[in-house]
Motif scaffolding. Structure first.
Motif, PDB file in Angstrom:
ATOM      1  N   PRO A 122       0.797  -1.231   0.000  1.00 54.78           N
ATOM      2  CA  PRO A 122       0.000   0.000   0.000  1.00 54.78           C
ATOM      3  C   PRO A 122       0.829   1.281   0.000  1.00 54.78           C
ATOM      4  O   PRO A 122       0.445   2.272  -0.616  1.00 54.78           O
ATOM      5  N   LYS A 123       1.995   1.276   0.669  1.00 54.55           N
ATOM      6  CA  LYS A 123       2.825   2.483   0.717  1.00 54.55           C
ATOM      7  C   LYS A 123       3.288   2.923  -0.673  1.00 54.55           C
ATOM      8  O   LYS A 123       3.579   4.107  -0.891  1.00 54.55           O
ATOM      9  N   HIS A 124       3.346   1.993  -1.621  1.00 53.01           N
ATOM     10  CA  HIS A 124       3.783   2.345  -2.967  1.00 53.01           C
ATOM     11  C   HIS A 124       2.740   3.155  -3.723  1.00 53.01           C
ATOM     12  O   HIS A 124       3.055   3.775  -4.734  1.00 53.01           O
ATOM     13  N   LEU A 125       1.492   3.139  -3.253  1.00 49.97           N
ATOM     14  CA  LEU A 125       0.418   3.879  -3.910  1.00 49.97           C
ATOM     15  C   LEU A 125       0.042   5.151  -3.171  1.00 49.97           C
ATOM     16  O   LEU A 125      -0.733   5.955  -3.677  1.00 49.97           O
ATOM     17  N   GLY A 126       0.557   5.328  -1.958  1.00 45.99           N
ATOM     18  CA  GLY A 126       0.316   6.573  -1.235  1.00 45.99           C
ATOM     19  C   GLY A 126      -1.134   6.792  -0.853  1.00 45.99           C
ATOM     20  O   GLY A 126      -1.792   5.938  -0.270  1.00 45.99           O
ATOM     21  N   ILE A 127      -1.657   7.937  -1.226  1.00 49.48           N
ATOM     22  CA  ILE A 127      -2.950   8.420  -0.750  1.00 49.48           C
ATOM     23  C   ILE A 127      -4.095   7.457  -1.026  1.00 49.48           C
ATOM     24  O   ILE A 127      -5.000   7.311  -0.206  1.00 49.48           O
ATOM     25  N   ILE A 128      -4.082   6.795  -2.171  1.00 49.22           N
ATOM     26  CA  ILE A 128      -5.198   5.916  -2.523  1.00 49.22           C
ATOM     27  C   ILE A 128      -5.355   4.809  -1.489  1.00 49.22           C
ATOM     28  O   ILE A 128      -6.467   4.445  -1.113  1.00 49.22           O
ATOM     29  N   ALA A 129      -4.241   4.259  -1.036  1.00 50.29           N
ATOM     30  CA  ALA A 129      -4.311   3.193  -0.045  1.00 50.29           C
ATOM     31  C   ALA A 129      -4.889   3.697   1.262  1.00 50.29           C
ATOM     32  O   ALA A 129      -5.642   2.991   1.940  1.00 50.29           O
ATOM     33  N   TYR A 130      -4.554   4.930   1.643  1.00 53.41           N
ATOM     34  CA  TYR A 130      -5.101   5.489   2.876  1.00 53.41           C
ATOM     35  C   TYR A 130      -6.611   5.699   2.739  1.00 53.41           C
ATOM     36  O   TYR A 130      -7.383   5.376   3.640  1.00 53.41           O
ATOM     37  N   ILE A 131      -7.006   6.249   1.604  1.00 52.52           N
ATOM     38  CA  ILE A 131      -8.423   6.516   1.376  1.00 52.52           C
ATOM     39  C   ILE A 131      -9.229   5.217   1.363  1.00 52.52           C
ATOM     40  O   ILE A 131     -10.362   5.164   1.831  1.00 52.52           O
ATOM     41  N   ALA A 132      -8.640   4.146   0.849  1.00 44.84           N
ATOM     42  CA  ALA A 132      -9.353   2.873   0.734  1.00 44.84           C
ATOM     43  C   ALA A 132      -9.794   2.333   2.086  1.00 44.84           C
ATOM     44  O   ALA A 132     -10.746   1.556   2.166  1.00 44.84           O
ATOM     45  N   LEU A 133      -9.120   2.759   3.141  1.00 42.91           N
ATOM     46  CA  LEU A 133      -9.493   2.273   4.468  1.00 42.91           C
ATOM     47  C   LEU A 133     -10.920   2.673   4.843  1.00 42.91           C
ATOM     48  O   LEU A 133     -11.534   2.040   5.697  1.00 42.91           O
ATOM     49  N   SER A 134     -11.426   3.718   4.220  1.00 40.73           N
ATOM     50  CA  SER A 134     -12.778   4.161   4.543  1.00 40.73           C
ATOM     51  C   SER A 134     -13.823   3.539   3.627  1.00 40.73           C
ATOM     52  O   SER A 134     -15.004   3.818   3.759  1.00 40.73           O
ATOM     53  N   CYS A 135     -13.397   2.688   2.683  1.00 38.04           N
ATOM     54  CA  CYS A 135     -14.342   2.088   1.742  1.00 38.04           C
ATOM     55  C   CYS A 135     -15.031   0.868   2.336  1.00 38.04           C
ATOM     56  O   CYS A 135     -14.417   0.107   3.084  1.00 38.04           O
ATOM     57  N   ASN A 136     -16.287   0.689   1.979  1.00 36.69           N
ATOM     58  CA  ASN A 136     -17.067  -0.434   2.497  1.00 36.69           C
ATOM     59  C   ASN A 136     -17.259  -1.549   1.462  1.00 36.69           C
ATOM     60  O   ASN A 136     -17.537  -2.684   1.835  1.00 36.69           O
ATOM     61  N   THR A 137     -17.124  -1.222   0.177  1.00 36.56           N
ATOM     62  CA  THR A 137     -17.374  -2.210  -0.870  1.00 36.56           C
ATOM     63  C   THR A 137     -16.307  -2.103  -1.951  1.00 36.56           C
ATOM     64  O   THR A 137     -15.593  -1.092  -2.051  1.00 36.56           O
ATOM     65  N   LEU A 138     -16.257  -3.134  -2.790  1.00 39.68           N
ATOM     66  CA  LEU A 138     -15.342  -3.131  -3.922  1.00 39.68           C
ATOM     67  C   LEU A 138     -15.666  -1.976  -4.865  1.00 39.68           C
ATOM     68  O   LEU A 138     -14.767  -1.300  -5.366  1.00 39.68           O
ATOM     69  N   GLY A 139     -16.940  -1.735  -5.108  1.00 39.69           N
ATOM     70  CA  GLY A 139     -17.337  -0.656  -6.003  1.00 39.69           C
ATOM     71  C   GLY A 139     -16.869   0.697  -5.510  1.00 39.69           C
ATOM     72  O   GLY A 139     -16.351   1.513  -6.291  1.00 39.69           O
ATOM     73  N   GLU A 140     -17.032   0.946  -4.208  1.00 37.89           N
ATOM     74  CA  GLU A 140     -16.598   2.225  -3.651  1.00 37.89           C
ATOM     75  C   GLU A 140     -15.087   2.379  -3.804  1.00 37.89           C
ATOM     76  O   GLU A 140     -14.582   3.442  -4.161  1.00 37.89           O
ATOM     77  N   ALA A 141     -14.347   1.303  -3.552  1.00 34.99           N
ATOM     78  CA  ALA A 141     -12.886   1.359  -3.674  1.00 34.99           C
ATOM     79  C   ALA A 141     -12.463   1.648  -5.107  1.00 34.99           C
ATOM     80  O   ALA A 141     -11.550   2.443  -5.347  1.00 34.99           O
ATOM     81  N   LEU A 142     -13.122   1.004  -6.074  1.00 28.68           N
ATOM     82  CA  LEU A 142     -12.763   1.229  -7.469  1.00 28.68           C
ATOM     83  C   LEU A 142     -13.094   2.649  -7.908  1.00 28.68           C
ATOM     84  O   LEU A 142     -12.341   3.259  -8.679  1.00 28.68           O
ATOM     85  N   TYR A 143     -14.212   3.169  -7.430  1.00 26.98           N
ATOM     86  CA  TYR A 143     -14.540   4.547  -7.785  1.00 26.98           C
ATOM     87  C   TYR A 143     -13.560   5.530  -7.136  1.00 26.98           C
ATOM     88  O   TYR A 143     -13.185   6.540  -7.732  1.00 26.98           O
ATOM     89  N   ARG A 144     -13.134   5.232  -5.909  1.00 29.02           N
ATOM     90  CA  ARG A 144     -12.114   6.079  -5.275  1.00 29.02           C
ATOM     91  C   ARG A 144     -10.819   6.000  -6.074  1.00 29.02           C
ATOM     92  O   ARG A 144     -10.111   6.990  -6.239  1.00 29.02           O
TER      93      ARG A 144
END
Length: 333
Positions: A74-96
């Motif tokens: 996750p550290k290689h992707l930076g902000i996206i990995a941090y934001i993903a922690l707040s996602c509840n579903t696969l769809g939300e993660a992909l849209y983020r």
């Protein structure tokens, strides 16, 4: 379209760390070019292509981009990995991932389209002569590896994966990796996923990043006064709201089971406003994030739900009298 003719874009510096880790794991020679990007926040997409080509010449293995992506953390992707922690579903993660993709991989734009019962996520607009099979492989595989860190990869059922480059001899290796039909010589590099897959839940986030955010949350709560249980819950709700970009008073009040007027009345009795409370949380989180050298100022601004980095910089100077850069430099001086 003419402006794209000489387009190169840039990639997140963490991808340089990924190539370094991969090279070490494979016992490859570390080139001066690869050494040179290790301390950069971003570097040119053209250099990214060169670094991948250098590695390709050393290892000469099929599906190199997929192999490199297997080493992603996750550290290689930076902000996206941090934001993903707040996602509840696969769809939300992909849209983020779609929303913030350019912060990581700005070599091409990312499009999301509905195709009947499927969702297509594709890379387009960049002329094929500016890409290679490996750049497209790693772009697609990094997105899927990103998801893999938050749910069981075997539970993701793709419909098809498309590449723009010619059919290789080892197409079976691609289909084994993606567990679906893989097509080449297509107009767009993309993954096609059934809509029903998007509802799949994330059972838990990456534990390392979760631990980091929990540390930040606890540090925040230790510093803020908790005169009542409601104040403690309010601080936590704002913290969560900032991560989800839902920090306005109405969703926060709903999360607390209150009306906006009730929450405003409670804060008024303490001589405070919601805006002040929210800014207190932002301030203390900002200092926590600035202590992480892997987070850029743009990434921190997004984590704090600022639409522009300049707005974050102005706010931070109001809080501390220093710019974020000055404050960060003091921490390491």
């Amino acid at each position: 379209m003419q402006q794209l003719k000489d387009y190169t874009g840039s990639v997140y510096g963490g991808l340089g760390h990924l190539l370094y880790a991969y090279s070490q794991a494979k016992g490859l020679a570390i080139s001066e070019k690869l050494e040179g990007v290790q301390n950069l926040e971003r570097f040119d997409f053209s250099l990214w292509r060169e670094l991948l080509t250098d590695i390709e010449q050393q290892v000469q293995i099929a599906t190199l981009g997929l192999d490199i992506a297997e080493h992603m953390q996750p550290k290689h992707l930076g902000i996206i990995a941090y934001i993903a922690l707040s996602c509840n579903t696969l769809g939300e993660a992909l849209y983020r991932y779609h929303d913030f993709h350019r912060l990581v991989y700005d070599g091409s734009s990312l499009h999301v389209n509905m195709l009947g019962d499927y969702l297509a996520i594709g890379w387009g607009e960049i002329p094929v002569h500016l890409t290679t099979q490996v750049t497209h492989e790693i772009a697609i595989a990094l997105m899927l590896q990103f998801v893999k860190h938050f749910m069981d990869f075997e539970d993701i059922h793709l419909h098809e994966v498309h590449f723009v480059h010619p059919v290789p001899k080892n197409i079976a290796l691609y289909e084994q990796y993606f567990h679906c039909k893989v097509r080449f010589s297509q107009p767009t590099a993309q993954i096609i996923i059934p809509l029903q897959e998007l509802a799949k839940p994330f059972p838990q986030g990456d534990q390392t990043l979760q631990h980091l955010l929990m540390q930040q949350a606890h540090a925040l709560l230790d510093k803020l006064p908790n005169s009542t249980q409601l104040d403690h819950r309010l601080q936590r709700a704002i913290l969560t709201g900032l991560q989800k970009n839902r920090y306005q008073i109405k969703p926060i009040a709903e999360q607390l089971g209150m009306s906006v007027r009730q929450l405003q009345r409670h804060l008024h009795q303490q001589g405070a406003t919601y805006q002040q409370r929210m800014q207190e949380v932002r301030h203390l989180l900002a200092e926590q994030y600035l202590k992480d050298p892997h987070l850029s100022l743009q990434e921190i601004a997004l984590l704090l739900s600022y639409s522009e980095q300049s707005a974050f910089q102005r706010a931070f100077k109001q809080w501390t009298g220093y710019t974020p850069q000055q404050w960060r430099q003091q921490q390491y001086s």
